[in-house]
Design a protein around this motif. Structure first.
Motif, short mmCIF file in Angstrom:
data_model
loop_
_atom_site.label_atom_id
_atom_site.label_comp_id
_atom_site.label_asym_id
_atom_site.label_seq_id
_atom_site.Cartn_x
_atom_site.Cartn_y
_atom_site.Cartn_z
N TRP A 97 -10.06 54.54 35.79
CA TRP A 97 -11.72 55.46 35.50
C TRP A 97 -11.21 56.80 35.21
O TRP A 97 -11.84 57.92 34.72
CB TRP A 97 -13.06 55.14 35.68
N TRP A 153 -12.58 50.23 34.26
CA TRP A 153 -12.70 50.47 35.22
C TRP A 153 -11.62 50.28 36.83
O TRP A 153 -11.93 50.89 37.21
CB TRP A 153 -13.29 48.43 36.55
N CYS A 164 -19.02 42.93 33.81
CA CYS A 164 -18.76 43.75 32.89
C CYS A 164 -19.96 43.93 31.87
O CYS A 164 -19.49 45.69 31.04
CB CYS A 164 -17.21 43.60 32.55
N ILE A 172 -19.11 48.58 30.42
CA ILE A 172 -17.82 48.55 31.55
C ILE A 172 -16.61 47.67 30.89
O ILE A 172 -17.03 46.70 30.99
CB ILE A 172 -18.19 48.88 32.89
N ASN A 232 -20.51 56.57 33.87
CA ASN A 232 -20.93 55.22 33.37
C ASN A 232 -21.75 56.09 31.72
O ASN A 232 -22.66 55.91 32.14
CB ASN A 232 -21.38 53.45 33.98
#
Length: 258
Positions: A215, A212, A202, A207, A240
């Motif tokens: 989203w 995650w 991550c 992220i 992202n």
């Protein structure tokens, strides 16, 4: 344990049962180590194990009592309050957030229903540590997780020496205790290593765990893909917008401040 939990809650203003279990587990492992395993390990391993345990106690206190990145915002609607990790409503005015701050940064302020608060850089709420994991304490969280793995690995090495030295006809309680706690520590290391690997991933790709998982709740992670040849329906896909490349992502994570 419930009494310890209530005392932790009173001391830190948190739900204390899970953190109390973590402290009790550390104390139990430390006690078994001193009573049974200490005599079988090398001086270097002994130093590393005790140094890690001391670091863990200080780190746990820091993450229990620290600010993960709380942001004071306006009141939530009933629908927003029911969403774990919901994004910051555009109508809210947040104290400590400059008006010139980019909209993308504001969108990373999420609501935690467990703490009833908005958290900048919210990753997840950690029951074991009794606090949210956010921008201010995510690095400390990963350091603590690494510390647990190292301490438990040292314990496994020491306990294995006791277990392997056990005679076939022996039924001593020390060997049994060392073996059972070694298996427990091994299971702990396995899931913690996977969890740490996930957080490293991550960080490398900028992220958050909450982003995650949820989203589809956050517009900045969505884009509408054009229909493929022969298809007539568009589809929503993941993107992202925070990923700047691994090196810049790592730098941003390490330099993150409240």
């Amino acid at each position: 344990m419930a009494v310890i939990g209530r005392r932790c809650k009173k001391l830190f203003g948190l739900r204390g049962s899970a953190p109390a279990f973590v402290f009790a587990n550390l104390f139990f492992i430390w006690s078994v180590y001193l009573l049974v395993i200490h005599k079988a390990v090398s001086f270097l391993l002994d130093i590393v194990f005790h140094a890690e345990l001391i670091m863990l106690h200080f780190g746990l206190y820091g993450i229990l009592s620290g600010d993960p990145g709380f942001v004071k915002c306006g009141p939530l609607t009933n629908n927003e309050a029911n969403l774990e990790g919901s994004e910051l409503p555009s109508s809210d005015i947040c104290e400590g957030s400059p008006s010139a701050e980019s909209s993308l940064l504001l969108q990373r302020v999420r609501y935690c229903k467990h703490c009833d608060a908005h958290v900048k850089g919210f990753d997840h709420h950690c029951p074991a540590f009794g606090n949210c994991i956010g921008r201010n304490n995510h690095l400390l969280f990963m350091i603590l997780l690494t510390g647990f793995i190292i301490a438990e690995a040292c314990y496994i090495v020491g306990a294995s020496q006791i277990a392997t030295s056990r005679k076939p006809d022996s039924s001593g309680w020390t060997e049994t205790l060392a073996t059972s706690t070694m298996i427990f520590s091994l299971l702990q290391v396995l899931w913690q290593a996977v969890f740490l690997g996930w957080h490293i991933y991550c960080v490398c790709f900028n992220i958050k765990t909450d982003e995650w998982i949820h989203w589809k709740q956050y517009p900045e992670f969505q884009y509408i893909a054009d229909p493929q040849p022969g298809e007539t329906v568009t589809s929503m896909r993941f993107k992202n917008p925070y990923d700047k490349g691994i090196w810049l992502n790592l730098k941003e994570f390490v330099d993150a401040k409240g």
